[in-house]
Design an enzyme around this catalytic site. Structure first.
Site, PDB file in Angstrom:
ATOM      1  CB  THR A 163      69.067 137.921  10.797  1.00 50.88           C
ATOM      2  OG1 THR A 163      68.652 137.226   9.603  1.00 50.88           O
ATOM      3  CG2 THR A 163      70.569 137.734  10.987  1.00 50.88           C
ATOM      4  CE  LYS A 189      70.234 134.361   8.866  1.00 49.11           C
ATOM      5  NZ  LYS A 189      70.285 135.486   7.850  1.00 49.11           N
ATOM      6  CB  THR A 200      70.853 132.803  -0.884  1.00 49.49           C
ATOM      7  OG1 THR A 200      71.235 132.984  -2.229  1.00 49.49           O
ATOM      8  CG2 THR A 200      70.768 134.141  -0.211  1.00 49.49           C
ATOM      9  CD  GLU A 280      63.451 139.804   5.210  1.00 45.51           C
ATOM     10  OE1 GLU A 280      64.385 139.877   6.028  1.00 45.51           O
ATOM     11  OE2 GLU A 280      63.418 140.469   4.163  1.00 45.51           O
ATOM     12  CG  ASN A 402      63.380 143.910   3.244  1.00 48.05           C
ATOM     13  OD1 ASN A 402      64.503 143.643   3.639  1.00 48.05           O
ATOM     14  ND2 ASN A 402      62.432 142.991   3.122  1.00 48.05           N
ATOM     15  CB  THR A 407      65.512 153.645   9.890  1.00 46.02           C
ATOM     16  OG1 THR A 407      64.487 153.084   9.060  1.00 46.02           O
ATOM     17  CG2 THR A 407      66.652 154.152   9.025  1.00 46.02           C
TER      18      THR A 407
END
Length: 407
Positions: A163, A189, A200, A280, A402, A407
């Site tokens: 992702t 992933k 997780t 991230e 994040n 959006t």
């Protein structure tokens, strides 16, 4: 690769790295494709198939908001056998009106494409929560995807499951002892929403060792407890976490169970390290190692409290040896603690001794914390147990990404 002392099995003798991901293991084929679920046009549907029914074990998230893919995979794995794992990325298929129906349709379409029973198919879904899954695109793509399955398709499947990851995560070992040898491999992933109690992210593991499903589950749980259960990127446990291991049983002279477990632990530990390193916005990985605890559970709880502290992670990003934040986090772990016995090292430099500041060169300590991988060592002086939790720094890039995710 041994990223940190104490991370993964201490004994890696007999382990030889192999390329090819999950299909480095005899008896498995894989493939990946584009269905259009991702707006980017990148691969978003992966498939792993065992040539014959394989022994299987599955672990899934403990989050009470749980993906229907998790519950279906648990149900389908309950008889200890499986033929396939199908993974869609870009859409988690969670908290949608038809989520359960769509998950069932993915399993049914996969079974039809590979010629298996629907109950032998495991499903994993990852991506945005709350957006209806365009199920028709996945159903339409599955027959063609099944026709492209190959024995070297592991990397393609690993790419299709990503992702927000920046790279694939794959590990494989051939493991040998005086009884025989087998291969253990895996792909994963996950770079965000990483805070496991089970594990997780999504992980698929394969081996050619012949092993009973109950033993396989025990080995998987043990490997998970000291790898995926001890990493954190942001303290948020996903709704879709799933780890599945499939064993083809094709190894004619396999190693002993203990050796197999050690290899599985090594694969899980290395994949878990890759997940944190790709967190991230992350610029460095930190191993929070607590020693001198009364029990291993206490050590793990103390290490996790430090690893999940936003203030500590911000200090790691700034290479700031702010040991006061570390003691603060220890005190919130719910473990009996005497701060007068606590000593802390950052990047190998002692910054706190017996609960008060040690004499150290702040510039030198900051330099030591500027490395891509650092260890924060904590001795709590309560016993002989230890545990390590991996985390990464908290960066402005994580917040930016994040804040704009949907959006």
């Amino acid at each position: 690769m041994i990223p940190f002392p104490g991370w993964g099995p201490s004994d890696r003798s007999g382990l030889t790295a192999v390329e090819g991901g999950v299909t480095a293991v005899p008896g498995f084929r894989a493939a990946g494709t584009v269905t259009g679920v991702k707006a980017s046009g990148k691969p978003d549907l992966g498939l792993l198939v065992a040539d014959q029914p394989a022994a299987v074990a599955v672990l899934t998230t403990t989050n009470q908001v749980k993906a229907s893919a998790c519950t279906l995979s648990e149900r389908h794995a309950s008889d200890g056998r499986a033929r396939a794992v199908v993974i869609n990325s870009g859409n988690a298929n969670v908290c949608t009106p038809d989520g359960e129906v769509h998950t069932a349709r993915i399993a049914e379409a996969t079974a039809a494409a590979i010629g298996s029973a629907t109950t032998d198919v495991l499903v994993m879904s990852t991506g945005i929560i709350g957006v209806p899954l365009p199920i028709e695109r996945i159903e339409a793509a599955l027959p063609g995807l099944a026709s492209t399955l190959t024995a070297d398709g592991g990397p393609a499947a690993a790419e299709a499951m990503l992702t927000t990851d920046t790279r694939t995560k794959q590990v494989g070992f051939q493991v040998t002892d005086d009884q025989g040898s087998c291969t253990v491999a895996g792909m994963a992933k996950g770079v965000g929403m990483i805070e496991p109690t089970m594990a997780t992210l999504l992980v698929v593991l394969t081996t050619d060792a012949p092993v009973h499903p109950q033993i396989l589950r025990s080995l998987l749980q043990r490997a998970t407890d000291t790898s995926f259960n001890r990493i954190s990127v942001d303290g948020d446990r996903s709704t879709s976490d799933t780890i599945a291991v499939l064993a083809s049983g094709l190894a004619t002279s396999p190693p002993g169970v203990e050796t197999l477990g050690r290899a599985l632990q090594a694969v899980c530990a290395d994949l878990a390290h890759q997940v944190v390193a790709d967190g991230e916005g992350a610029t460095r990985v930190a191993a929070i190692t607590v020693r001198g605890a009364a029990t291993e559970d206490d050590a793990a709880a103390l290490a996790r409290a430090v690893a999940t502290s936003l203030l500590v992670r911000a200090a790691i990003h700034g290479a700031d040896p702010n040991w006061g934040r570390i003691l603060m986090a220890l005190g919130n772990a719910g473990v009996d603690l005497d701060p007068r016995r606590v000593s802390v090292t950052c990047g190998g430099i002692t910054v706190c001794r017996f609960g008060v500041a040690a004499s150290f060169d702040r510039g030198q300590a900051s330099h030591a914390m500027s490395r891509p991988e650092i260890e924060v060592g904590i001795d709590v002086g309560s016993g002989r147990s230890s545990a390590t939790v991996l985390t990464c720094d908290l960066t402005p890039e994580y917040v930016r990404f994040n804040s704009q995710y949907t959006t």
